[in-house]
Write an enzyme that holds these catalytic residues in place. Structure first.
Site, PDB file in Angstrom:
ATOM      1  N   LYS A 158       0.853  -1.195   0.000  1.00 27.55           N
ATOM      2  CA  LYS A 158       0.000   0.000   0.000  1.00 27.55           C
ATOM      3  C   LYS A 158       0.887   1.242   0.000  1.00 27.55           C
ATOM      4  O   LYS A 158       1.881   1.296   0.746  1.00 27.55           O
ATOM      5  CB  LYS A 158      -0.922  -0.005   1.221  1.00 27.55           C
ATOM      6  CG  LYS A 158      -1.940   1.136   1.216  1.00 27.55           C
ATOM      7  CD  LYS A 158      -2.933   1.046   2.380  1.00 27.55           C
ATOM      8  CE  LYS A 158      -3.978   2.154   2.315  1.00 27.55           C
ATOM      9  NZ  LYS A 158      -4.968   2.098   3.412  1.00 27.55           N
ATOM     10  N   SER A 206      -9.995   2.260   2.268  1.00 21.49           N
ATOM     11  CA  SER A 206      -9.054   2.940   1.419  1.00 21.49           C
ATOM     12  C   SER A 206      -8.015   2.037   0.753  1.00 21.49           C
ATOM     13  O   SER A 206      -7.393   2.455  -0.233  1.00 21.49           O
ATOM     14  CB  SER A 206      -8.317   4.000   2.243  1.00 21.49           C
ATOM     15  OG  SER A 206      -7.499   3.397   3.218  1.00 21.49           O
ATOM     16  N   SER A 227     -10.484  -0.036   6.456  1.00 21.52           N
ATOM     17  CA  SER A 227      -9.798   0.008   5.157  1.00 21.52           C
ATOM     18  C   SER A 227      -9.077  -1.243   4.709  1.00 21.52           C
ATOM     19  O   SER A 227      -8.638  -1.316   3.559  1.00 21.52           O
ATOM     20  CB  SER A 227      -8.809   1.164   5.124  1.00 21.52           C
ATOM     21  OG  SER A 227      -9.489   2.341   4.821  1.00 21.52           O
TER      22      SER A 227
HETATM   23  N1  GLN Z   1     -13.781   4.785   5.509  1.00 22.48           N
HETATM   24  C1  GLN Z   1     -13.154   5.181   6.721  1.00 22.48           C
HETATM   25  C2  GLN Z   1     -12.678   6.617   6.602  1.00 22.48           C
HETATM   26  O1  GLN Z   1     -12.863   7.164   5.599  1.00 22.48           O
HETATM   27  C3  GLN Z   1     -12.017   4.271   7.064  1.00 22.48           C
HETATM   28  C4  GLN Z   1     -10.806   4.502   6.241  1.00 22.48           C
HETATM   29  C5  GLN Z   1      -9.633   3.724   6.747  1.00 22.48           C
HETATM   30  O2  GLN Z   1      -9.786   2.722   7.439  1.00 22.48           O
HETATM   31  N2  GLN Z   1      -8.443   4.206   6.441  1.00 22.48           N
HETATM   32  O3  GLN Z   1     -12.144   7.172   7.468  1.00 22.48           O
END
Ligand code: GLN
Length: 484
Positions: free
Chosen positions: A76, A151, A175
């Site tokens: 990532k 994400s 995410s």
């Molecule tokens: N969808 C959540 C957010 O936007 C989680 C994102 C994540 O876990 N990085 O914060």
């Protein structure tokens, strides 16, 4: 080779059926052939990968290979990698080359794993669809008109399409689990503190946690083994021995007590997703588990609490991007104020700006008590709910997301709708618990994930519970036809 498990890849490498160079070329070839459609990678590191593969082959020949030596993976683009740019999906870091390695990267390098490239993601990991990246949207390999989740959508799409055997991810509010669910792969977000955050670009530091994504629980076990462990460079890393995850995979599930949070199976959950989960629970009953109801009474407070705490921490973390030290700098600033404003204005995308605004507001004098402090109190209540629920069962199970992957564009129009879709994942981060997503079937031709949550540091248990299910089912082996 791209449908082999890590264990099969290891065996093939050790028996010299193929070399790491051949394996790496195979995956690089798949990326070249398919990633124009998916856009799961921000940067493909062909040259570095082949160099690493050569070194791995030498190590294998010398008889000093570790479990991941010579095995390709996708990383990532939130983990700092010396010599290779780390963008975090942002224009702000478009050309950023970190002067040091994230601990996770260091460990994987030392283990001889071969990085294929850095994967696309929502900008600064803020989002649930991978549509907010400066480098364009990533598409879902099961249906390119749909999002891969976010994400860590690039990592999930890459593994889902078998452009990489495994990938790293990070999970602040879902995410790892949610994109894993949307792309039909397995993902584990460990207990907060299990995997070092050093060199992992911060979104919300009290929630962020790195983890593993792969086709199966067994593959995740092997990758997580290499990522986990105490790191003196991360003050929130926990000094506790890492168990042998692989050794624990086969334990029998007879008598396993599974708790179903009542609040998670009501209104808002897509009926087809619910049917898939029911069938998965039946499978667990056949494996000897007992399924009981539990309650997480403060469930619906997770979204408001998270969407105060995460933006608050983000607004503080992202203040470092000032156009002075690193990251995007505007052209010809008039003065310091202009430098800050235009560098940040140009460097950050819309969703990131929205979160900085929310976070700054929630932390400002006069509002702090009403929002931030209140959210922290709710966070405690949510952790307490889990403590109580987990006191009578071994694991909790539920949905990962209320529905299967939505269409591209459907969520990005309406951020609140997107935030609401995080309902089943956020609370796990607020409590700091480990959680997994396991492929459990399909709804409307799109993959559905089953979420498994365990007590602190029970990653081995989660992987075992997922692995036994995968021994009895084949959802995790399914590959979209276009990528077979
Ligand atoms: N969808 C959540 C957010 O936007 C989680 C994102 C994540 O876990 N990085 O914060």
């Amino acid at each position: 080779m791209h449908t082999f498990s890590l264990a099969q890849l290891r065996a093939g490498l050790d028996r010299r059926e193929f070399s790491s160079v051949e394996l790496t070329q195979h995956f690089l070839g798949r990326i070249a052939a398919h990633d124009r459609l998916l856009n799961s990678f921000v940067t493909v590191t062909d040259d570095e990968a082949l160099k690493a593969a050569h070194a791995a082959d030498a190590r294998i020949a010398a008889g000093s290979a570790g479990p991941l030596t010579g095995i390709p993976y996708a990383h990532k683009d939130i983990f700092c990698t010396q010599g290779v740019r780390t963008t975090c999906g942002s224009r702000m870091l478009r050309d950023f080359i970190a002067p040091y390695n994230a601990t996770v990267h260091e460990k994987l390098q030392q283990g001889g794993a071969v990085m294929l490239g850095k994967t696309n993601m929502d900008e600064f990991a803020m989002g649930s669809t991978s549509e907010s990246s400066h480098f364009g949207i990533t598409r879902n390999p099961w249906n390119p008109d749909c999002v891969p989740g976010g994400s860590s959508g690039g990592s999930a799409a890459a593994v889902g399409a078998r452009l990489a055997p495994v990938a790293t991810g990070t999970d602040t509010g879902g995410s790892i689990r949610q994109p894993a669910a949307f792309c039909g792969i397995t993902g584990i977000k460990p207990t907060y503190g299990r995997v070092s955050r050093y060199g992992m670009i911060a979104y919300a530091s009290s929630l962020d946690q790195g983890g593993a994504m792969g086709a199966s629980a067994e593959d995740c076990a092997l990758l997580l083994q290499a990522m986990a462990g105490f790191d003196p460079l991360d003050s929130t890393s926990v000094d506790r021995e890492v168990p042998d995850y692989r050794a624990a995979l086969d334990a029998d599930l007879t008598g396993l007590r599974i708790g179903l949070p009542r609040e998670w199976f009501g209104e808002g959950l897509d009926a087809e997703v619910a049917r898939v989960l029911e069938a998965a629970l039946d499978e667990y009953r056949r494996l000897g588990a007992e399924v009981v109801d539990v309650s997480l009474p403060n469930s619906e407070l997770a979204i408001p609490a998270y969407y105060v705490i995460a933006p608050a921490e983000a607004s503080s973390n992202l203040s470092r991007y000032d156009g002075v030290r690193f990251g995007h700098r505007c052209e010809a600033p008039r003065d310091l104020e202009d430098l800050y404003k235009r560098s940040r204005g140009e460097g950050f995308g819309e969703e990131v700006k929205r979160r900085i605004m929310i976070g700054t507001y929630a932390l400002s004098a006069g509002y702090y008590d009403a929002y931030y402090l209140k959210a922290q109190q709710i966070r405690r209540l949510i952790a307490e709910d889990f403590r109580r629920a987990l006191s009578g069962v071994d694991v909790l199970m539920g949905p990962v997301a209320p529905f299967a992957a939505p269409a591209v564009g459907q969520m990005s129009e309406d951020p609140v709708q997107m935030y609401l879709s995080d309902i089943y994942t956020l609370s796990v981060n607020l409590a700091g618990l480990p959680g997994m997503s396991v492929p459990a079937g399909f709804a409307g031709g799109k993959p559905v994930g089953l979420q498994i949550i365990g007590n602190y540091f029970e990653e081995a248990r989660l992987l075992n519970v997922a692995h036994r299910f995968q021994q009895a089912t084949d959802w995790h082996t399914r590959v979209p036809a276009a990528f077979a």
